[in-house]
Every structure is written in C-alpha cells, then in structure tokens.
Design an enzyme around this catalytic site. Structure first.
Site, PDB file in Angstrom:
ATOM      1  N   HIS A   1     -15.893-100.956 -22.886  1.00 28.41           N
ATOM      2  CA  HIS A   1     -15.514 -99.666 -23.453  1.00 28.41           C
ATOM      3  C   HIS A   1     -14.024 -99.358 -23.292  1.00 28.41           C
ATOM      4  CE1 HIS A   1     -16.340 -96.015 -25.416  1.00 28.41           C
ATOM      5  NE2 HIS A   1     -17.571 -95.813 -24.960  1.00 28.41           N
TER       6      HIS A   1
ATOM      7  N   ASP B   1     -14.173 -99.100 -28.728  1.00 27.67           N
ATOM      8  CA  ASP B   1     -14.888 -97.833 -28.864  1.00 27.67           C
ATOM      9  C   ASP B   1     -16.189 -98.068 -29.629  1.00 27.67           C
ATOM     10  OD1 ASP B   1     -12.851 -96.482 -27.558  1.00 27.67           O
ATOM     11  OD2 ASP B   1     -11.754 -96.084 -29.414  1.00 27.67           O
TER      12      ASP B   1
END
Length: 422
Positions: free
Chosen positions: A395, A399
């Site tokens: 992450h 995204d």
C-alpha cells in the site's frame, strides 16, 4: 568463501569438484557452493594447484571471507600446506569485533595516567543502552521480541550505543531453541525428526517474515472467465507442435497477460525506496517454482516483449534448472513482479501470496472451475470456466484504485486473449 550473490552473507559447500593436489586453471570449477539463492559453481581465478581443502563437502554456514581452500602456484609448495589450519586471525572480523580488539589503550599510557585511561567500549554501550532503565532497540527488534515473548532486558544489543537490533533477537531465539526448547519437546515424549534447513529455506523464511512485518499488504481478488483463453491455447498448440515447439500452458498466457497489464498500470511495476518510488521500465516477471530444495523464483526478462512460445520455452527451462538446483544468479535476479500459480498444478481455488521484496506486488493464480451462469435469454443458463486471481499489493506504492486498474487490464487480456497477440 566468495560472495556469489548480492545478498549472500554465508554459504555451504555442496561438494568439491577438484581434489587436493589437482592442477587448476582459470574458469575451471573448484566446488559447488550453496548460496542463499541456489547452488552455484565456484570457478578458479588463477593458474596453480589446489594445495589444501579447509572446508570439506557438506561444510555449513561458512561466512563470506572465511578460508575454504588454499591454492599455490608451484606444485612443490603443496606439501607445505599438508597440515595447514587457518588461525583465528584469518577469519573475517565483524566491525564490532575489530573495534573491540583495537579498544585497549597503550599499557604505558595507562600506567602513567591511570585516572584518564580509556574504558572499554562494550561496558559503555551496555550502560548507554540501559541508562535510566530505558532499553534502546529498533522497532523491528521490539516487534520480534514482543511476538516471541522475549524480554529485551535479557538481550545484549550489538548496534550503535548498545541498541538492540533484529539480528540480536534472532540470535537470542536461536540460542534458546538450541539450549532449551529442543530438550523440552524431547521430554514430552513426542516422536519427531529434526530436519536441517537448507540455506535457501533460511533466507526465504527471513525474507518472507520481513515482508509480512514491514510491508503493508492488502489484497484484491477478481474472477476471470477463461473459456476464450482455453480455446486460444487449443488453437495455438497444434501449430507449436507442428513447428517443433513445446506446448503453451495456461501459466504462459497468464505471464504474458500480467506483463502487458503492467504496461497499462506501470505503478504496479515499482519498488518502495524510502525516499522515493522506483518505477521500472523493464517488465521482468518472476515465476514461483516449488522444488524439493525449496521455493525458487526464476525470472522471465522483458516478458511484455516476448512471444508466447518464447515465454513457454524459457519457463520450462528455468523450472527444470530450479528442480536440478542449478540456477545461476542471472536466472533469478532483477525481477520486478511475481506470478505464483497454485491452481493448475495443485487445484487451489484461491490464495493470498506474500510479496517478494523489493517488489510491490505478487499475483496469485487459482484453479479454473466450471460455473452455471445466466444465458443470453431469460430462463436460459450456460456453463462458463472461471479462474480466481488475487493480487497482493504494497500500500506504500500501490493505491487501491491503481491495483484495481491493473486487474481490470489483466482480466481484459485473459477474457479476450487474442488482444495479447496484437
């Protein structure tokens, strides 16, 4: 012991190809070394004779820089090393050890001015690390200690100013296992066998543990219909066989689709570098291969630019080298994205794979299964084959919307595979 891979810190001697007294030439193989990645041939660099083998077949955990053999230029010098044994001064010295050795001040200075004599650094660092009842440690070391119920007060730090590092906790756990846990299990009356860990399994374990502890994983799953993919494969393979090529597998098509999808979502072809994100222009796909020696991930370079036949041929060759434990560093280094398939070979429906650092994503391929789906008209139904695909993402780099964009492109290539040939 030479460093035969960028991450190698120690190695094992698989076997010696040459024996003591043999004449050797540049390029000839002296021995086979089991590194953190694979078994690699160690070649001779100079003309001469192998006078003494210091570390024999099967020698384990030899640090990079330790003496494993002695070569001489003249045959007459072989006898001089018949009883040779490396001294402790020949062993590689860690920076902390070298500082400790250099630490004692000159005796004369101490005698003249005893009040100003420098104190050894080791006690100072231990004092500094526990000043005011506070123990200094790295976040990773604290997390590892907490997970394994290790009191930091019982661990001696080797970092700057006595700071406790992750390696210190690992050493503590290893010594605890050797000293106490094994005896406890034996006393409980359990029947068991201790299986020594190969070098590659140790490194794989450490890397995957670090990946789960330091990379914020999240997972995206999509179902793709593979009827057209299976049909295309059935049409291409007779042509492959007619031209003398090997059959194309579903996994070869998956690798090609993933490589092309990375062109449409290049952010997924990146690495987290702390101060910046490195986005790669090459699309090099690692392919997970399970062998009796451990898990290998050989790489297909520039997979986006290669045809299906070439990809299939390379994958088969690399997989065979992995099973033979004969991969070279160039066969597994430099990957930017990984594909792991447990569907075809093992029938696993869906799974979540662990990211292979320093990459930012890995694609887990499940098996294809037939499902009943609505037909073109009301009240009609038909069968369709669907394959579950799960993408594990870092992450920090990818995204959710970017990961979804990749899977959308990947699904498009799988469900309309002829577009991969354009």
């Amino acid at each position: 012991m030479p460093s035969l891979s960028p991450t190698m810190t120690e190695g094992n001697i698989a076997k010696w190809v040459k024996k003591e007294g043999d004449q050797v030439s540049p390029g000839e193989v002296l021995c086979e070394v089991e590194t953190d990645k694979a078994t690699v041939e160690m070649e001779c660099m100079e003309e001469g004779y192998l006078a003494k083998i210091v570390q024999g077949d099967g020698a384990k955990e030899i640090k990079v820089g330790e003496i494993i053999c002695v070569t001489v230029e003249e045959e007459g010098d072989i006898e001089k090393f018949k009883d040779y044994k490396p001294s402790s001064s020949d062993a590689p010295v860690a920076p902390s050890e070298s500082k400790a050795k250099a630490e004692p001040a000159e005796p004369k200075a101490e005698e003249k001015v005893p009040a100003k004599a420098p104190e050894p650094k080791a006690p100072k660092t231990e004092e500094a690390s526990r000043s005011g009842d506070r123990i200094f440690s790295s976040p990773l070391a604290r997390k590892l200690a907490e997970d394994n119920n290790v009191p930091l007060s019982s661990v001696k730090g080797t970092g700057p100013d006595g700071r406790i590092l992750k390696a210190d906790i690992e050493d503590y756990l290893a010594s605890a296992t050797k000293g106490g846990k094994g005896e406890t299990f034996a006393a409980s009356g359990l029947d068991y066998t201790d299986i020594p860990n190969a070098q590659i399994r140790k490194v794989t374990a450490n890397r995957l543990l670090a990946s789960k502890q330091t990379i914020p994983h999240y997972y995206l799953t999509v179902d793709t219909r593979v009827d057209n993919l299976i049909k295309l494969r059935g049409e291409l393979n007779p042509q492959q066989e007619a031209s003398g090529g090997k059959k194309i597998s579903i996994n070869d098509l998956v690798i090609k689709a993933a490589a092309l999808a990375l062109q449409k979502a290049p952010q997924c072809n990146s690495s987290w570098m702390n101060d910046f994100i490195r986005q790669y222009n090459n699309v090099n796909i690692n392919v997970a291969v399970q062998t009796e020696h451990g898990l290998f991930v050989p790489v297909v370079r520039d997979a986006d630019k290669k045809g299906l036949g070439t990809i299939g041929e390379e994958v088969k060759q690399l997989a065979q080298r992995a099973r033979d434990n004969s991969l070279k560093p160039q066969d597994y280094e430099g990957g930017t994205f990984t594909v792991s398939n447990l569907g075809g070979p093992f029938g696993i429906k869906q799974f979540c794979a662990i990211i292979n650092p320093p990459q930012s994503a890995i694609l887990a391929i499940g098996s294809a299964e037939k499902r009943v789906i609505p037909g073109s008209a009301d009240g009609q139904y038909e069968f369709g084959s669907y394959m579950s695909v799960t993408m594990s993402c870092d992450h920090r780099v990818i995204d959710g919307a970017i990961g979804a964009e990749f899977l959308k492109a990947f699904k498009g290539y799988i469900e309309n595979p002829t577009t991969m040939l354009l």
